[in-house]
Motif scaffolding. Sequence first.
Motif, PDB file in Angstrom:
ATOM      1  N   VAL A 131       0.839  -1.202   0.000  1.00 42.14           N
ATOM      2  CA  VAL A 131       0.000   0.000   0.000  1.00 42.14           C
ATOM      3  C   VAL A 131       0.871   1.247   0.000  1.00 42.14           C
ATOM      4  CG1 VAL A 131      -1.625   1.311   1.417  1.00 42.14           C
ATOM      5  CG2 VAL A 131      -1.925  -1.135   1.150  1.00 42.14           C
ATOM      6  N   LEU A 132       2.023   1.149   0.687  1.00 38.24           N
ATOM      7  CA  LEU A 132       2.845   2.337   0.887  1.00 38.24           C
ATOM      8  C   LEU A 132       3.668   2.699  -0.340  1.00 38.24           C
ATOM      9  CD1 LEU A 132       4.194   1.271   4.385  1.00 38.24           C
ATOM     10  CD2 LEU A 132       2.126   2.534   3.878  1.00 38.24           C
ATOM     11  N   ILE A 134       3.563   3.041  -3.878  1.00 40.91           N
ATOM     12  CA  ILE A 134       3.308   4.063  -4.899  1.00 40.91           C
ATOM     13  C   ILE A 134       3.024   5.439  -4.291  1.00 40.91           C
ATOM     14  CG2 ILE A 134       1.884   4.686  -6.878  1.00 40.91           C
ATOM     15  CD1 ILE A 134       1.530   1.623  -7.274  1.00 40.91           C
ATOM     16  N   PRO A 135       2.112   5.542  -3.290  1.00 34.68           N
ATOM     17  CA  PRO A 135       1.897   6.869  -2.703  1.00 34.68           C
ATOM     18  C   PRO A 135       3.186   7.466  -2.145  1.00 34.68           C
ATOM     19  CG  PRO A 135       0.192   5.372  -1.989  1.00 34.68           C
ATOM     20  CD  PRO A 135       1.197   4.550  -2.707  1.00 34.68           C
ATOM     21  N   ASN A 136       4.000   6.650  -1.478  1.00 41.80           N
ATOM     22  CA  ASN A 136       5.243   7.180  -0.930  1.00 41.80           C
ATOM     23  C   ASN A 136       6.217   7.597  -2.022  1.00 41.80           C
ATOM     24  OD1 ASN A 136       4.424   6.983   1.663  1.00 41.80           O
ATOM     25  ND2 ASN A 136       5.596   5.142   2.154  1.00 41.80           N
ATOM     26  N   THR A 139       5.002  10.954  -2.998  1.00 36.78           N
ATOM     27  CA  THR A 139       5.313  11.916  -1.936  1.00 36.78           C
ATOM     28  C   THR A 139       6.785  12.302  -1.955  1.00 36.78           C
ATOM     29  OG1 THR A 139       3.630  10.860  -0.570  1.00 36.78           O
ATOM     30  CG2 THR A 139       5.163  12.324   0.548  1.00 36.78           C
ATOM     31  N   VAL A 140       7.626  11.289  -2.071  1.00 33.68           N
ATOM     32  CA  VAL A 140       9.067  11.528  -2.028  1.00 33.68           C
ATOM     33  C   VAL A 140       9.515  12.371  -3.236  1.00 33.68           C
ATOM     34  CG1 VAL A 140      11.227  10.312  -2.402  1.00 33.68           C
ATOM     35  CG2 VAL A 140       9.746   9.608  -0.569  1.00 33.68           C
ATOM     36  N   LEU A 143       8.365  15.913  -2.450  1.00 37.47           N
ATOM     37  CA  LEU A 143       9.211  16.530  -1.419  1.00 37.47           C
ATOM     38  C   LEU A 143      10.545  16.971  -1.997  1.00 37.47           C
ATOM     39  CD1 LEU A 143       8.556  14.159   1.625  1.00 37.47           C
ATOM     40  CD2 LEU A 143       8.097  16.614   1.542  1.00 37.47           C
ATOM     41  N   TRP A 151      15.332  14.340  -3.145  1.00 34.53           N
ATOM     42  CA  TRP A 151      15.085  13.147  -2.341  1.00 34.53           C
ATOM     43  C   TRP A 151      15.358  11.887  -3.149  1.00 34.53           C
ATOM     44  CZ3 TRP A 151      11.712  12.351   2.347  1.00 34.53           C
ATOM     45  CH2 TRP A 151      11.756  13.462   3.184  1.00 34.53           C
ATOM     46  N   ILE A 160      14.559   8.646   5.469  1.00 34.19           N
ATOM     47  CA  ILE A 160      13.524   9.350   6.251  1.00 34.19           C
ATOM     48  C   ILE A 160      12.199   8.577   6.337  1.00 34.19           C
ATOM     49  CG2 ILE A 160      12.167  11.480   6.381  1.00 34.19           C
ATOM     50  CD1 ILE A 160      14.670  12.975   5.465  1.00 34.19           C
ATOM     51  N   PRO A 161      11.703   7.942   5.244  1.00 33.91           N
ATOM     52  CA  PRO A 161      10.442   7.212   5.387  1.00 33.91           C
ATOM     53  C   PRO A 161      10.481   6.095   6.430  1.00 33.91           C
ATOM     54  CG  PRO A 161      10.939   7.538   3.085  1.00 33.91           C
ATOM     55  CD  PRO A 161      12.146   7.975   3.848  1.00 33.91           C
ATOM     56  N   MET A 163      12.049   6.298   9.362  1.00 31.79           N
ATOM     57  CA  MET A 163      12.362   6.790  10.711  1.00 31.79           C
ATOM     58  C   MET A 163      11.168   6.719  11.646  1.00 31.79           C
ATOM     59  SD  MET A 163      14.901   9.963  10.040  1.00 31.79           S
ATOM     60  CE  MET A 163      16.493   9.728   9.260  1.00 31.79           C
ATOM     61  N   GLY A 164       9.964   6.717  11.113  1.00 31.13           N
ATOM     62  CA  GLY A 164       8.792   6.589  11.974  1.00 31.13           C
ATOM     63  C   GLY A 164       8.422   5.126  12.126  1.00 31.13           C
ATOM     64  N   LEU A 229      14.949  -0.176  -4.584  1.00 31.23           N
ATOM     65  CA  LEU A 229      14.904  -0.447  -6.016  1.00 31.23           C
ATOM     66  C   LEU A 229      14.078   0.625  -6.732  1.00 31.23           C
ATOM     67  CD1 LEU A 229      16.146  -2.859  -7.487  1.00 31.23           C
ATOM     68  CD2 LEU A 229      13.970  -4.022  -7.336  1.00 31.23           C
ATOM     69  N   LEU A 230      13.018   1.114  -6.048  1.00 29.64           N
ATOM     70  CA  LEU A 230      12.137   2.124  -6.637  1.00 29.64           C
ATOM     71  C   LEU A 230      12.775   3.504  -6.657  1.00 29.64           C
ATOM     72  CD1 LEU A 230       8.510   1.535  -5.274  1.00 29.64           C
ATOM     73  CD2 LEU A 230       9.293   1.381  -7.629  1.00 29.64           C
TER      74      LEU A 230
ATOM     75  N   LEU B  43       5.906  11.870  10.612  1.00 30.06           N
ATOM     76  CA  LEU B  43       6.425  10.809   9.743  1.00 30.06           C
ATOM     77  C   LEU B  43       5.355   9.776   9.430  1.00 30.06           C
ATOM     78  CD1 LEU B  43       9.953  10.272  11.293  1.00 30.06           C
ATOM     79  CD2 LEU B  43       9.490  10.855   8.919  1.00 30.06           C
ATOM     80  N   LEU B  44       4.626   9.355  10.461  1.00 30.31           N
ATOM     81  CA  LEU B  44       3.641   8.300  10.244  1.00 30.31           C
ATOM     82  C   LEU B  44       2.448   8.808   9.441  1.00 30.31           C
ATOM     83  CD1 LEU B  44       3.975   6.653  13.719  1.00 30.31           C
ATOM     84  CD2 LEU B  44       4.516   5.601  11.521  1.00 30.31           C
ATOM     85  N   PHE B  47       3.952   9.053   5.759  1.00 27.24           N
ATOM     86  CA  PHE B  47       4.423   7.836   5.094  1.00 27.24           C
ATOM     87  C   PHE B  47       3.599   6.580   5.380  1.00 27.24           C
ATOM     88  CE2 PHE B  47       8.338  10.474   5.208  1.00 27.24           C
ATOM     89  CZ  PHE B  47       8.499  10.594   3.842  1.00 27.24           C
ATOM     90  N   PRO B  51      -0.687   7.319   2.670  1.00 25.20           N
ATOM     91  CA  PRO B  51      -0.778   6.300   1.615  1.00 25.20           C
ATOM     92  C   PRO B  51      -2.042   5.452   1.700  1.00 25.20           C
ATOM     93  CG  PRO B  51       1.402   6.293   2.549  1.00 25.20           C
ATOM     94  CD  PRO B  51       0.604   7.241   3.372  1.00 25.20           C
ATOM     95  N   SER B  54      -4.836   7.580   0.473  1.00 23.19           N
ATOM     96  CA  SER B  54      -4.649   7.761  -0.964  1.00 23.19           C
ATOM     97  C   SER B  54      -5.028   6.498  -1.735  1.00 23.19           C
ATOM     98  CB  SER B  54      -3.203   8.172  -1.216  1.00 23.19           C
ATOM     99  OG  SER B  54      -2.737   7.634  -2.396  1.00 23.19           O
ATOM    100  N   THR B  55      -4.737   5.321  -1.153  1.00 22.81           N
ATOM    101  CA  THR B  55      -5.115   4.068  -1.808  1.00 22.81           C
ATOM    102  C   THR B  55      -6.633   3.930  -1.885  1.00 22.81           C
ATOM    103  OG1 THR B  55      -3.109   3.052  -0.958  1.00 22.81           O
ATOM    104  CG2 THR B  55      -4.804   1.570  -1.795  1.00 22.81           C
ATOM    105  N   LEU B 289      -6.088  -4.001  -3.296  1.00 26.41           N
ATOM    106  CA  LEU B 289      -5.433  -3.829  -2.002  1.00 26.41           C
ATOM    107  C   LEU B 289      -6.459  -3.610  -0.891  1.00 26.41           C
ATOM    108  CD1 LEU B 289      -2.308  -1.623  -2.730  1.00 26.41           C
ATOM    109  CD2 LEU B 289      -2.342  -3.857  -1.655  1.00 26.41           C
TER     110      LEU B 289
END
Lengths: 291, 311
Positions: A131-132, A134-136, A139-140, A143, A151, A160-161, A163-164, A229-230, B43-44, B47, B51, B54-55, B289
Amino acid sequence: MDKKSKPKKKQSYRSHGRGWKIFSYTILFIGAVVSLVPFIWMILTSFMSLGEAMGNTWIPKEFLWSNYAEAWGEAKLSSYILNSVIITTITLTGELIVAILAAYAFSRMHFPGRDTIFGILLSTMMIPGMVLMIPNLLTVTWLGRVGPIPWMDNWPALTIPFMGSVFAIFLLRQFFSQIPDELFDAAKIDGAGHFRMLTQIVVPLSTAPILVIIVLSFIGSWNALAWPLLVTSTDKWLPIAVGLYNFVSDEGSKVQLIMAGTVITIIPILGLYFLTQKQFTESISRSGLKG
Amino acid sequence: MRGGVFKNASSLFSSYLNVRRKYMKIKQKNLAPYLLLLPALALLLVFRIYPMISTVIESFYTNNLTADAREFVGFANFTRVLSDQIFWKSLKVTFVFNLINIPIQVFLALVVAVILNSRARGISLFRSIVMIPIAVSPVVSTTLWKTMMDYNAGVLNGLLALVGIPRQEFFLVKEQALWSIVIVTAWKGIPYMMIFFLAGLQEIPVAVLEAAKIDGASSWQSFFKITLPLLKRVFAFVLVTDTILNLILFAPIWLITKGGPQLSTNLIMYETYRRGMVYGDLGGSSAMLIVVILIVAIVLGLQFLALRTDD
């Protein structure tokens, strides 16, 4: 009386009987063989010639150390390892700072909405990595466009993605709330603020869970594949897992070189793992799985 | 009289200062936790939570990658995905895979943990050895097993030949590919889950088991009547974690079989990836998804219901 109770106690430790003993050692033996054989085979294969590696042999006629030199050179492992060390260090530092601050707030402070916020954070652990992606990625990219430094294909996108980390916050919160209140009361009388309590009480008393986070995050960051890889397009920031993956896809037929490359990449993890194994298992068992 | 006014004013001023100080203190106290949480929350939110939202949004739009060409299509993506035979086949493969894989992993992890929890000789050595696979990355473990299970050069076929079993094709035929994936995932999955069982077992007080023994309970009785009930929470944790990890399993499929042969290993996460990344149908991929997340949530809900503790 003493004479009688002594052998009885000894017996109670091994009272499962012979059948159980045979059974458990059999299982352990099988488990150890299944865990170890792929490693032994990998190490042996990494010394073979191509012909030996392709035909079912176990012991190479001659131990070819040159495979390691070749893999090291062909897979450009040295620069990838350096990249991975830098990426892992930045990620770990950021993740620990973020998690320690948040865990301190969740465990030692009272504020409205605390449990709700924590519940929401915990539920995000269930979101699959897919899920994370493509949106990330979007976003990246964004940014990097609006921010002062790029980035993509640079360290921020790789670090950075990550770190949380909810896992790290959760684990530290469990530990921080176990620290006795008396210590904090004493510190308060001495006029200590939150910053001093954090740096002089909480962190020194929580080395075990911090170590667990370091080991698990190190393994995770070192092994991360799909996301790097992305977000990498050149070799500049390519981490070791991607380097190895590319090497495997390019040199798929040269099994012995792939195994040599693989051995090189897992040495740092195994080293860290064995150095910290005792504290590692101990602190998992003390981390309060009970909630 | 003037003195009185002055006195009044000064006391008013000092009480104002007091109130102000108190107010500032409250304000500071109230803000501090949020400031500490700020980095983590930011951050959460960016990231992880964004998402997810957005999905959800994406699943209602057409599958175009360019932002200006996208069009709201309602539930069209969902109906398209749900009427796709490949999706249902993939779902079926995923369920078959997990109905075999999860019980095997959880059961064997428990057995090994119970054994490793004993005080028998050489246990600590075995503990270290058995945990080695955890440290290995998915790329490394899949590369290892892929090479070892190769039809021609694979060392496993060599071992089978020693005991007189003919060569197996493993990943190459649809009858064996899924089982081979079970082996590859269990190699890492069993020791990982075993750690948590071991941790749980070590928290059970020895005194309780000793007391049971004095009362004449056999090993089996004390295991089923004492150890297992006390492990219930850890058991739930392991079951839930293992379910999440395996329902959304991706890496071994991507690295070894790419869903084949004949879609026999096309687990649902790989099908999602295939739809989005290989065929460019991002809307359909997002809808899928959402369906997967709903399925995971339902399965987890059922597990929590089944394992609900009264305490």
